[in-house]
Design an enzyme around this catalytic site. Structure first.
Site, PDB file in Angstrom:
ATOM      1  N   GLY A 267      50.716  35.272 -14.858  1.00  0.00           N
ATOM      2  CA  GLY A 267      50.718  36.419 -13.679  1.00  0.00           C
ATOM      3  C   GLY A 267      51.974  36.244 -12.708  1.00  0.00           C
ATOM      4  O   GLY A 267      52.331  37.287 -12.151  1.00  0.00           O
TER       5      GLY A 267
ATOM      6  N   GLN B  76      43.011  38.118 -11.193  1.00  0.00           N
ATOM      7  CA  GLN B  76      41.516  37.940 -11.173  1.00  0.00           C
ATOM      8  C   GLN B  76      40.685  39.023 -11.824  1.00  0.00           C
ATOM      9  O   GLN B  76      39.498  38.417 -12.161  1.00  0.00           O
ATOM     10  CB  GLN B  76      41.334  37.468  -9.882  1.00  0.00           C
ATOM     11  CG  GLN B  76      41.853  36.326  -9.204  1.00  0.00           C
ATOM     12  CD  GLN B  76      41.514  35.010  -9.677  1.00  0.00           C
ATOM     13  OE1 GLN B  76      40.603  34.842 -10.506  1.00  0.00           O
ATOM     14  NE2 GLN B  76      42.735  34.023  -9.539  1.00  0.00           N
TER      15      GLN B  76
ATOM     16  N   SER C  21      46.985  37.575 -16.529  1.00  0.00           N
ATOM     17  CA  SER C  21      47.414  36.451 -16.982  1.00  0.00           C
ATOM     18  C   SER C  21      46.311  35.513 -17.802  1.00  0.00           C
ATOM     19  O   SER C  21      45.318  35.600 -17.366  1.00  0.00           O
ATOM     20  CB  SER C  21      47.457  35.336 -15.729  1.00  0.00           C
ATOM     21  OG  SER C  21      47.834  34.088 -15.999  1.00  0.00           O
TER      22      SER C  21
ATOM     23  N   HIS D 114      45.101  32.955 -18.779  1.00  0.00           N
ATOM     24  CA  HIS D 114      44.036  31.619 -18.510  1.00  0.00           C
ATOM     25  C   HIS D 114      43.153  31.815 -17.448  1.00  0.00           C
ATOM     26  O   HIS D 114      42.259  31.146 -17.159  1.00  0.00           O
ATOM     27  CB  HIS D 114      44.918  30.376 -17.984  1.00  0.00           C
ATOM     28  CG  HIS D 114      45.879  30.413 -16.619  1.00  0.00           C
ATOM     29  ND1 HIS D 114      45.400  29.768 -15.635  1.00  0.00           N
ATOM     30  CD2 HIS D 114      46.738  31.147 -16.242  1.00  0.00           C
ATOM     31  CE1 HIS D 114      46.048  29.990 -14.567  1.00  0.00           C
ATOM     32  NE2 HIS D 114      46.914  30.967 -14.771  1.00  0.00           N
TER      33      HIS D 114
ATOM     34  N   CYS E  70      45.600  22.971   1.414  1.00  0.00           N
ATOM     35  CA  CYS E  70      45.421  21.603   1.644  1.00  0.00           C
ATOM     36  C   CYS E  70      46.406  20.873   0.578  1.00  0.00           C
ATOM     37  O   CYS E  70      46.588  19.762   0.781  1.00  0.00           O
ATOM     38  CB  CYS E  70      44.086  20.980   1.541  1.00  0.00           C
ATOM     39  SG  CYS E  70      42.927  21.560   0.332  1.00  0.00           S
TER      40      CYS E  70
END
Ligand code: PLP
Length: 394
Positions: free
Chosen positions: A71, A179, A199, A201, A325
């Site tokens: 992607g 997505q 993409s 995966h 994070c």
């Protein structure tokens, strides 16, 4: 310990059928599909069948599908090559504030090269307003890039309306469908899509392989330079096993889309319902209806997303937070800020993305754990204590 994987937006397991379809291409039909001898014929056939399957799912022609390394490469290629090919016509690009970094960072790169980028706002559900988009179109606009569905909050954008606007103004339209492809129906003609990234995966195919759909007639040239593969537009020996695996996964996902999509929507809504009913001060991020079948994104007030993830991990649950994070930054997600959430709420985000093996029992286990985790974390939170005192609850 029991493990419940609920991070399918990050990556999916390569499905068994895709692995089985790939195996002979490592050890038996391993010839370079570009070679002329007949031994290469089987590899070429595998690649061609994948190309045809993917094109069929999109309502495209096989020669409009170009295989890439995933992607990120497809997004970079679409934007940089469009800027290169159409830069003499104009230097203005329109995108949104909630794109994946594969688009946002490519736009930042193009800004350094002299392009001007308009980053459209979205509403509190994460939706782009087609009227706002049309207002942003200028005579020097060469490209509109709006994601099909958001990877954090799951909102599905009004792609057909956006495509119609792009067509009306003669502007190229690219969509990052990483997505969405093989999860929701997409028709490139009906939606006036000129370029589309996907993409492998993300739909139970292997990692490191993807494609870019480029409508016939669009002037995009090579981005990776070298050999004459992919009709001279994307150099490099083809990843035959990866392409075959991705094609197999795409074909199966398309045939199961209606049934599996319905099953996932039911599970997703069950999860959302339980979380919002059983956990106080929780909110759903994104649109209730116009959302990906697998996505449930929440924010919990008075909670740090990272602490929640660690506690879920201790209970064997793999989920993700919207905040950055993992990069060591304490900045909350740009998507959650763009839908208008204040920093302190955006910090308490949790993304649960269900998959083909997820069951209602899994989600019951998750909610039961989550209720306790949120309760325990709040019991340690001075902010929550203040809030309770102010509201006369303690
Ligand atoms: N675009 C979106 C919307 C994504 O969600 C992702 C990956 O999460 C990408 C692009 C990048 O795809 P890849 O991991 O295949 O490079």
């Amino acid at each position: 310990m029991k493990r419940i994987y609920l991070d399918h937006a990050a990556t999916t397991k390569t499905r068994k059928e895709a692995v089985e379809a790939m195996l002979p291409y490592f050890t038996e039909c391993y010839a370079n599909p570009s070679a002329v001898y007949s031994f290469a014929g089987e590899a070429k056939r595998g690649v061609d069948e994948s190309r045809e399957a993917i094109a069929g799912i999109l309502g495209a022609k096989p020669e409009e599908i170009y295989f890439t390394g995933g992607g990120t490469e497809s997004d970079n290629w679409a934007l940089i090559a469009a800027a290169d090919a159409y830069g003499n016509k104009g230097k203005h690009i329109i995108t949104t504030k909630i794109e994946h970094h594969a688009i946002l960072h490519t736009c930042a790169y193009l800004e350094k090269k002299g392009f001007e980028v308009t980053y459209l706002d979205v509403d509190d559900l994460g939706l782009v307003d087609p009227a706002e988009l049309e207002k942003a179109v200028r005579p020097d606009t060469i490209l509109i890039s709006v994601m099909f569905a958001n990877n954090e909050i799951g909102t599905i954008e009004p792609i057909k309306e956006i495509g119609a606007i792009a067509k009306k103004h003669g502007v190229l339209f690219h969509t990052d469908a990483v997505q969405a492809f093989a999860h929701v129906p997409i028709d490139v003609d009906e939606m006036n899509i000129d370029m589309l990234s996907a993409s492998g995966h993300k739909f139970y195919g292997p990692n490191g392989v993807g494609f870019l759909y480029i409508r016939k007639g669009v002037k995009i040239r090579s981005y990776i330079h070298g050999g004459a593969q992919e009709r001279k537009r994307r150099a490099g020996t083809l990843n035959t096993p990866g392409i075959v695996g991705m094609g197999t996964a795409a074909r199966l996902a398309a045939s199961e889309m209606e049934q599996e999509g319905k099953r996932q929507c039911e599970l997703r809504d069950y999860l959302i319902d339980r979380v919002l009913k059983e956990i106080p001060h929780a909110r759903l991020n994104g649109d209730f209806k116009r959302r990906l079948p697998n996505n449930a994104s929440f924010c919990f007030r008075f909670i740090e997303g990272e602490s929640m993830l660690i506690n879920l991990d201790l209970a064997g649950i793999c989920a993700s937070s919207g905040s950055a994070c993992t990069s060591g930054s304490l900045d909350p997600s740009h998507v959650l800020l763009a839908i208008g959430l204040p920093h302190e709420i955006a910090h308490g985000s949790l993304r649960i993305t269900i998959g083909d093996e997820t069951t209602k029992e899994d989600l019951d286990y998750v909610v039961d754990k989550l209720v306790k985790i949120v309760e325990n974390l709040r019991a340690m939170s001075p902010l929550y204590e203040d809030f309770m005192k102010k509201n006369g609850k303690k």
